[in-house]
Scaffold this motif. Structure first.
Motif, PDB file in Angstrom:
ATOM      1  N   ALA A  50       0.846  -1.197   0.000  1.00  0.00           N
ATOM      2  CA  ALA A  50       0.000   0.000   0.000  1.00  0.00           C
ATOM      3  C   ALA A  50       0.875   1.238   0.000  1.00  0.00           C
ATOM      4  CB  ALA A  50      -0.927   0.010   1.212  1.00  0.00           C
ATOM      5  N   SER A  51       0.323   2.332  -0.454  1.00  0.00           N
ATOM      6  CA  SER A  51       1.065   3.588  -0.446  1.00  0.00           C
ATOM      7  C   SER A  51       0.128   4.743  -0.104  1.00  0.00           C
ATOM      8  CB  SER A  51       1.732   3.837  -1.799  1.00  0.00           C
ATOM      9  OG  SER A  51       0.774   4.194  -2.775  1.00  0.00           O
ATOM     10  N   SER A  52       0.717   5.824   0.339  1.00  0.00           N
ATOM     11  CA  SER A  52      -0.058   7.058   0.559  1.00  0.00           C
ATOM     12  C   SER A  52       0.854   8.249   0.320  1.00  0.00           C
ATOM     13  CB  SER A  52      -0.639   7.121   1.974  1.00  0.00           C
ATOM     14  OG  SER A  52       0.374   7.412   2.910  1.00  0.00           O
ATOM     15  N   ARG A 100      -3.103   9.802   5.781  1.00  0.00           N
ATOM     16  CA  ARG A 100      -3.592  10.084   4.419  1.00  0.00           C
ATOM     17  C   ARG A 100      -4.254   8.822   3.890  1.00  0.00           C
ATOM     18  NH1 ARG A 100      -2.352  14.462   5.950  1.00  0.00           N
ATOM     19  NH2 ARG A 100      -1.068  16.035   4.885  1.00  0.00           N
ATOM     20  N   GLU A 101      -5.081   8.999   2.852  1.00  0.00           N
ATOM     21  CA  GLU A 101      -5.744   7.860   2.239  1.00  0.00           C
ATOM     22  C   GLU A 101      -4.725   6.834   1.769  1.00  0.00           C
ATOM     23  OE1 GLU A 101      -8.222   8.908  -1.037  1.00  0.00           O
ATOM     24  OE2 GLU A 101      -8.868   6.861  -1.415  1.00  0.00           O
ATOM     25  N   GLN A 102      -4.996   5.570   2.069  1.00  0.00           N
ATOM     26  CA  GLN A 102      -4.122   4.475   1.691  1.00  0.00           C
ATOM     27  C   GLN A 102      -4.609   3.846   0.384  1.00  0.00           C
ATOM     28  OE1 GLN A 102      -1.353   3.619   3.963  1.00  0.00           O
ATOM     29  NE2 GLN A 102      -2.048   5.637   4.655  1.00  0.00           N
ATOM     30  N   TYR A 103      -3.672   3.587  -0.521  1.00  0.00           N
ATOM     31  CA  TYR A 103      -3.972   2.941  -1.797  1.00  0.00           C
ATOM     32  C   TYR A 103      -3.316   1.562  -1.786  1.00  0.00           C
ATOM     33  CZ  TYR A 103      -5.417   7.534  -3.455  1.00  0.00           C
ATOM     34  OH  TYR A 103      -6.046   8.728  -3.610  1.00  0.00           O
ATOM     35  N   PHE A 104      -4.123   0.535  -1.991  1.00  0.00           N
ATOM     36  CA  PHE A 104      -3.631  -0.835  -1.892  1.00  0.00           C
ATOM     37  C   PHE A 104      -3.390  -1.440  -3.269  1.00  0.00           C
ATOM     38  CE2 PHE A 104      -3.955  -2.068   2.585  1.00  0.00           C
ATOM     39  CZ  PHE A 104      -4.634  -0.988   3.093  1.00  0.00           C
ATOM     40  N   GLY A 105      -2.369  -2.275  -3.338  1.00  0.00           N
ATOM     41  CA  GLY A 105      -2.150  -3.088  -4.517  1.00  0.00           C
ATOM     42  C   GLY A 105      -3.143  -4.237  -4.559  1.00  0.00           C
ATOM     43  N   GLY A 129     -13.291 -10.532  -4.370  1.00  0.00           N
ATOM     44  CA  GLY A 129     -12.120 -10.875  -5.170  1.00  0.00           C
ATOM     45  C   GLY A 129     -10.817 -10.606  -4.449  1.00  0.00           C
ATOM     46  N   GLY A 130     -10.867  -9.932  -3.307  1.00  0.00           N
ATOM     47  CA  GLY A 130      -9.684  -9.715  -2.482  1.00  0.00           C
ATOM     48  C   GLY A 130      -9.145  -8.307  -2.470  1.00  0.00           C
ATOM     49  N   GLY A 131      -9.512  -7.482  -3.449  1.00  0.00           N
ATOM     50  CA  GLY A 131      -8.975  -6.130  -3.498  1.00  0.00           C
ATOM     51  C   GLY A 131      -9.466  -5.274  -2.339  1.00  0.00           C
ATOM     52  N   ILE A 132      -8.613  -4.359  -1.883  1.00  0.00           N
ATOM     53  CA  ILE A 132      -8.933  -3.492  -0.745  1.00  0.00           C
ATOM     54  C   ILE A 132      -8.975  -2.049  -1.226  1.00  0.00           C
ATOM     55  CG2 ILE A 132      -8.174  -2.659   1.512  1.00  0.00           C
ATOM     56  CD1 ILE A 132      -6.695  -5.318   1.895  1.00  0.00           C
ATOM     57  N   VAL A 133     -10.052  -1.345  -0.851  1.00  0.00           N
ATOM     58  CA  VAL A 133     -10.151   0.070  -1.177  1.00  0.00           C
ATOM     59  C   VAL A 133     -10.420   0.857   0.096  1.00  0.00           C
ATOM     60  CG1 VAL A 133     -10.909  -0.293  -3.538  1.00  0.00           C
ATOM     61  CG2 VAL A 133     -12.608  -0.090  -1.739  1.00  0.00           C
ATOM     62  N   SER A 134      -9.925   2.064   0.119  1.00  0.00           N
ATOM     63  CA  SER A 134     -10.143   2.942   1.255  1.00  0.00           C
ATOM     64  C   SER A 134     -11.494   3.625   1.113  1.00  0.00           C
ATOM     65  CB  SER A 134      -9.027   3.988   1.310  1.00  0.00           C
ATOM     66  OG  SER A 134      -9.269   4.924   2.326  1.00  0.00           O
ATOM     67  N   VAL A 139     -16.174  -7.425   2.946  1.00  0.00           N
ATOM     68  CA  VAL A 139     -15.620  -7.368   4.302  1.00  0.00           C
ATOM     69  C   VAL A 139     -15.191  -5.938   4.571  1.00  0.00           C
ATOM     70  CG1 VAL A 139     -13.805  -8.168   5.858  1.00  0.00           C
ATOM     71  CG2 VAL A 139     -14.860  -9.771   4.254  1.00  0.00           C
ATOM     72  N   TYR A 140     -15.635  -5.401   5.698  1.00  0.00           N
ATOM     73  CA  TYR A 140     -15.305  -4.033   6.079  1.00  0.00           C
ATOM     74  C   TYR A 140     -14.300  -4.085   7.229  1.00  0.00           C
ATOM     75  CZ  TYR A 140     -19.039  -2.692   3.009  1.00  0.00           C
ATOM     76  OH  TYR A 140     -19.817  -2.523   1.891  1.00  0.00           O
ATOM     77  N   ILE A 141     -13.203  -3.367   7.053  1.00  0.00           N
ATOM     78  CA  ILE A 141     -12.079  -3.447   7.980  1.00  0.00           C
ATOM     79  C   ILE A 141     -11.804  -2.076   8.575  1.00  0.00           C
ATOM     80  CG2 ILE A 141      -9.625  -3.996   8.205  1.00  0.00           C
ATOM     81  CD1 ILE A 141      -9.961  -5.804   5.697  1.00  0.00           C
ATOM     82  N   CYS A 142     -11.687  -2.049   9.889  1.00  0.00           N
ATOM     83  CA  CYS A 142     -11.300  -0.843  10.610  1.00  0.00           C
ATOM     84  C   CYS A 142      -9.795  -0.911  10.854  1.00  0.00           C
ATOM     85  CB  CYS A 142     -12.075  -0.807  11.932  1.00  0.00           C
ATOM     86  SG  CYS A 142     -11.551   0.441  13.109  1.00  0.00           S
TER      87      CYS A 142
END
Lengths: 113, 107
Positions: free
Chosen positions: A92-94, A100-105, B40-45, B84-87
């Motif tokens: 992940a990067s920000s 800051r908002e985290q962007y995940f691979g 599918g496994g991807g994570i978004v903020s 899935v929601y993650i804190c």
């Protein structure tokens, strides 16, 4: 397109065979980090980097190495993989740190036999 | 005891219902993140909070720093919200995560 890329996406390897998982971001982000995700344990931080040549350990750094020679790249190195490193890995990067908002691979699924 | 606790672990709702997911933490934080992990496994903020409340579409996130508690609300839930929601809580430079809440929204 702004993104974090990881390679490979899937890898099956054998105990002791050195491997590198690459992570690259094209957003000029300063902060990069590696996590592993395991059933029942959730996400855990392995290493992070605040900027080029600045890296620090997370909660589970044992058995891993990282380097940050360029701002865009943050490879994760397993010098002698073991079966307990079988996991789903995320980079992940920000822009600047953890506030800051985290962007995940997309994740790398690693199996070590 | 985990530093970041989420509840419930699993949640099944009917389409249109109002959803609340809770997160409590026991450490000092600089910020709190809500993340969504797709099947599918991807994570978004979704959100990053250090105080108050944020809203994005049907999603609302709140945080109470004094009580060390945050909530994620989904109004008018839809099957596409199933995930899935993650804190995650941010320290100085590190991140710690809750175990996640698996949400299933049935049509």
């Amino acid at each position: 397109e702004a993104q974090v890329t990881q390679n490979p996406r899937y890898l099956i390897t054998v105990t002791g065979k050195k491997l590198t998982v690459t992570c690259s971001q094209n957003m000029n982000h300063e902060y990069m980090s590696w996590y592993r995700q395991d059933p029942g344990l959730g996400l855990r931080q392995i290493y992070y980097s605040m900027n080029v040549e600045v890296t620090d350990k997370g909660d589970v750094p044992e058995g891993y190495k990282v380097s940050r020679k360029e701002k865009r790249n943050f490879p994760l190195i397993l010098e002698s993989p073991s079966p307990n490193q079988t996991s789903l890995y995320f980079c992940a990067s920000s822009f600047q740190g953890v506030t800051r908002e985290q962007y995940f691979g997309p994740g790398t699924r690693l199996t070590v036999t | 005891k985990n530093e970041v606790e989420q509840s419930p672990q699993n949640l099944t709702a009917q389409e249109g219902e109002f959803i609340t997911i809770n997160c409590s933490y026991s450490v000092g934080i600089s910020a709190l993140h809500w993340l969504q992990q797709h099947p599918g496994g991807g994570i978004v903020s979704l959100f990053m909070l250090s105080s108050g409340k944020k809203k994005h579409g049907r999603l609302i996130a709140t945080i109470n720093i004094q009580e060390k508690h945050s909530s994620l609300h989904i109004t008018a839930s839809h099957p596409r919200d199933s995930a899935v929601y993650i804190c995650a809580v941010a320290g100085n430079n590190d991140m710690r995560f809750g175990a996640g809440t698996r949400l299933t929204v049935k049509p």
